[in-house]
Design a protein around this motif. Sequence first.
Motif, mmCIF file in Angstrom:
data_model
loop_
_atom_site.group_PDB
_atom_site.id
_atom_site.type_symbol
_atom_site.label_atom_id
_atom_site.label_comp_id
_atom_site.label_asym_id
_atom_site.label_seq_id
_atom_site.Cartn_x
_atom_site.Cartn_y
_atom_site.Cartn_z
ATOM 1 N N GLY A 63 -3.635 46.987 84.030
ATOM 2 C CA GLY A 63 -3.156 48.359 84.128
ATOM 3 C C GLY A 63 -3.758 49.225 83.039
ATOM 4 O O GLY A 63 -4.393 48.732 82.102
ATOM 5 N N GLN A 64 -3.574 50.520 83.158
ATOM 6 C CA GLN A 64 -4.123 51.450 82.185
ATOM 7 C C GLN A 64 -3.093 51.760 81.098
ATOM 8 O O GLN A 64 -1.895 51.585 81.285
ATOM 9 C CB GLN A 64 -4.569 52.749 82.855
ATOM 10 N N TYR A 65 -3.603 52.211 79.959
ATOM 11 C CA TYR A 65 -2.761 52.747 78.898
ATOM 12 C C TYR A 65 -3.456 53.991 78.353
ATOM 13 O O TYR A 65 -4.607 54.277 78.736
ATOM 14 C CB TYR A 65 -2.468 51.705 77.807
ATOM 15 N N ARG A 125 -3.750 51.310 91.921
ATOM 16 C CA ARG A 125 -2.736 52.185 91.336
ATOM 17 C C ARG A 125 -1.596 52.474 92.329
ATOM 18 O O ARG A 125 -0.452 52.733 91.916
ATOM 19 C CB ARG A 125 -3.406 53.488 90.897
ATOM 20 N N GLN A 126 -1.887 52.425 93.613
ATOM 21 C CA GLN A 126 -0.881 52.722 94.629
ATOM 22 C C GLN A 126 0.064 51.544 94.884
ATOM 23 O O GLN A 126 1.094 51.697 95.530
ATOM 24 C CB GLN A 126 -1.569 53.107 95.942
ATOM 25 N N GLU A 127 -0.293 50.363 94.386
ATOM 26 C CA GLU A 127 0.499 49.162 94.622
ATOM 27 C C GLU A 127 1.573 49.004 93.552
ATOM 28 O O GLU A 127 1.471 49.548 92.460
ATOM 29 C CB GLU A 127 -0.413 47.924 94.611
ATOM 30 N N SER A 128 2.611 48.231 93.878
ATOM 31 C CA SER A 128 3.611 47.856 92.893
ATOM 32 C C SER A 128 3.127 46.595 92.159
ATOM 33 O O SER A 128 2.513 45.719 92.780
ATOM 34 C CB SER A 128 4.944 47.560 93.595
ATOM 35 N N PRO A 129 3.333 46.513 90.847
ATOM 36 C CA PRO A 129 4.086 47.400 89.953
ATOM 37 C C PRO A 129 3.248 48.488 89.289
ATOM 38 O O PRO A 129 3.745 49.231 88.441
ATOM 39 C CB PRO A 129 4.599 46.422 88.891
ATOM 40 N N TYR A 130 1.959 48.620 89.657
ATOM 41 C CA TYR A 130 1.079 49.607 89.018
ATOM 42 C C TYR A 130 1.574 51.031 89.250
ATOM 43 O O TYR A 130 1.382 51.907 88.389
ATOM 44 C CB TYR A 130 -0.343 49.444 89.546
ATOM 45 N N SER A 131 2.217 51.259 90.389
ATOM 46 C CA SER A 131 2.703 52.599 90.720
ATOM 47 C C SER A 131 3.830 53.050 89.789
ATOM 48 O O SER A 131 4.145 54.241 89.733
ATOM 49 C CB SER A 131 3.177 52.632 92.175
ATOM 50 N N THR A 132 4.426 52.114 89.053
ATOM 51 C CA THR A 132 5.490 52.473 88.109
ATOM 52 C C THR A 132 4.959 52.742 86.705
ATOM 53 O O THR A 132 5.732 53.102 85.822
ATOM 54 C CB THR A 132 6.550 51.358 88.037
ATOM 55 N N ASN A 133 3.666 52.576 86.506
ATOM 56 C CA ASN A 133 3.045 52.869 85.213
ATOM 57 C C ASN A 133 2.921 54.390 85.083
ATOM 58 O O ASN A 133 2.188 55.032 85.829
ATOM 59 C CB ASN A 133 1.672 52.209 85.136
ATOM 60 N N ALA A 134 3.640 54.962 84.122
ATOM 61 C CA ALA A 134 3.698 56.419 83.992
ATOM 62 C C ALA A 134 2.454 57.018 83.346
ATOM 63 O O ALA A 134 2.285 58.244 83.344
ATOM 64 C CB ALA A 134 4.933 56.813 83.179
ATOM 65 N N VAL A 135 1.577 56.190 82.806
ATOM 66 C CA VAL A 135 0.365 56.696 82.152
ATOM 67 C C VAL A 135 -0.637 57.132 83.217
ATOM 68 O O VAL A 135 -0.942 56.361 84.130
ATOM 69 C CB VAL A 135 -0.260 55.612 81.256
ATOM 70 N N PRO A 136 -1.167 58.353 83.118
ATOM 71 C CA PRO A 136 -2.150 58.803 84.106
ATOM 72 C C PRO A 136 -3.372 57.889 84.134
ATOM 73 O O PRO A 136 -3.821 57.400 83.088
ATOM 74 C CB PRO A 136 -2.518 60.214 83.624
#
Length: 249
Positions: free
Chosen positions: A164-166, A199-210
Amino acid sequence: MGSSWDLSRRHALKGLFAVPAALGGCGDEPPQVTAPQLAFDVPSRAPPVAAPWPTSGETISCEVSPDQTEGPYYFDPALTRRDIREAQLGSLVRVELRFLALTTCRPLDQMPVELWHANALGIYSGYPGQGADGSVDTSTETFLRGMQLTDDTGLVVFETVYPGQYPGRCPHLHIRAHVGDRVFTSQVYFSDEQNQATRQESPYSTNAVPLVLNETDRIFVSSGGKQLVGELRELGSGRGRAATLNLTV
């Protein structure tokens, strides 16, 4: 390839370290911090899973691969393993990295390779002070870290999840390859299209970082990131994807 290799290190994690504030897509790594350093033993070779090197019609590039920053979240967890997921959720990815010698364009065998990365929410194991408010503490955890030896085709394989991104960084993996008496340190990336789809998949979709695009990540742009984008292919039968990259060191 034979080499003596001593990774004995002191356990040196001290204090609290915060994930950086959003960097507006500049791509800077957070400030460097001291990590806990543990020792691990050199294992038996990694099991080959890809076709023997080279396959018929395969084009092998021997252009030197770019070094990139280690980043602030490295430590040696003393874990020799192919599956580094532990309990982390996310899209399955089998990382296949093949290492070639720059001088001969031949595979580098029996070479220790370390890999680590953030989870779907942009959190690394082994560090406190993470998350938007600095409250996430993973000091005692070792998820998404491991080491393998390359096989006689130069291949090393890790079973993991898509990173995931940060703040300020596009999704990426970190690698350290111990080439004789030197260490090759770099990162592995994915295409923007793959990042956006994941990004559209779970749990990535819950990552609030753009989501940061590759071309707006300063480290990707300034340190040869285009040469470090892995080729993704579907494995089928619910096994996720494979990311393949040749690296010349």
